[in-house]
Design an enzyme around this catalytic site. Structure first.
Site: not given
Length: 256
Positions: A57, A59, A61-62, A115, A134, A172
């Site tokens: 996805h 975001h 942090d990915h 998400h 996530d 995570h």
């Protein structure tokens, strides 16, 4: 087709990336790219060269490491077609039902929104692996940022319907906090209490709590257990539809 070598790689504060290496072909894939430098160092340490990136996805942090890794290795970058406008480095767009392969290992793309609206899960049926980003966490699930609780319930249910021995790698290290919440929801769950003892020991030793399995999650993760009479009773929702119980659980977890 031989077994893949799997490296669970901590990144940033609590993210994970996963490196998959096929010894026969030398091909190497990475699931999500939180930090290019961390991933490059891990690959260099092993003498592996990145050939494929798989993104769940959009975001940051990915995805923040994609540009660096793509520029350095020239790797292909696969990600959700529905989020192509938010992940500009993609070279292959995929959607629900698409069938791919990595080094001869089949991959099925599962649509798991909630998400984010375009979130996908990569399922390796022959290797019994699922990379859930996530959407489904160990003992928890992701926050519902772009979808709605019913959409998220459908997504986690889809993952929960995979074979019980499927290993789950999520994005995570949230298991300890998720488990503490789970114990407030279903404190009488003996399997959960035993699992939390194991989780606490792992974290005290600085060890990851992943991978988990579908069977373990079905037995202990409250977000896959809205049908539980004990959970429904604790929430004052006996007989309520699973999706409504799930939504209440997510609401409570947001405040925890």
């Amino acid at each position: 087709m031989g077994a893949l070598e799997i490296v669970l790689l901590p990144c940033l504060a609590d993210n994970y990336s996963v490196i998959l290496h096929d010894p026969a072909s030398g091909q190497t894939a990475v699931i999500d790219a939180p930090c290019g430098a961390t991933i490059k160092a891990a690959l260099a340490e092993r003498g592996w060269r990145l050939t494929h990136l798989f993104i769940t996805h959009h975001h940051a942090d990915h995805t923040d490491g994609i540009a660096q890794l793509k520029a350095f290795y020239g790797a292909s970058v696969t990600g959700p077609q529905a989020e192509a406008d938010r992940i500009p480095w993609l070279t292959r767009l995929v959607k629900a039902g698409d069938k791919l392969e990595f080094a001869g290992h089949p991959i099925e793309v599962l649509d798991t929104p909630g998400h984010t609206l375009g979130h996908i899960t990569y399922y390796f049926p022959e290797d019994k692996l699922a990379f859930t980003g996530d959407t489904l966490f160990s003992l928890g699930c992701g926050r519902v940022f772009e979808g709605d609780p019913e959409m998220m319930w459908e997504s986690v249910s889809k993952i929960g319907a995979l074979p019980g021995d499927t290993q789950i790698y999520c994005g995570h290290e949230y298991t300890l906090s998720n488990g503490r919440f789970a114990l407030t929801i279903e404190p009488e769950n003996d399997a959960l209490k035993k699992r939390m003892a194991d989780v606490e020991a792992l974290r005290a030793a600085g060890q990851p709590t992943l991978p988990t399995t579908i069977d373990a999650e079905l037995a202990t993760n409250p977000f896959l257990r809205p049908h539980s009479r004990a959970i429904q009773a604790r929430l004052g929702m006996l007989g309520a539809p699973d999706a409504e119980v799930f939504a209440r659980l997510r609401q409570l977890k947001n405040k925890a």
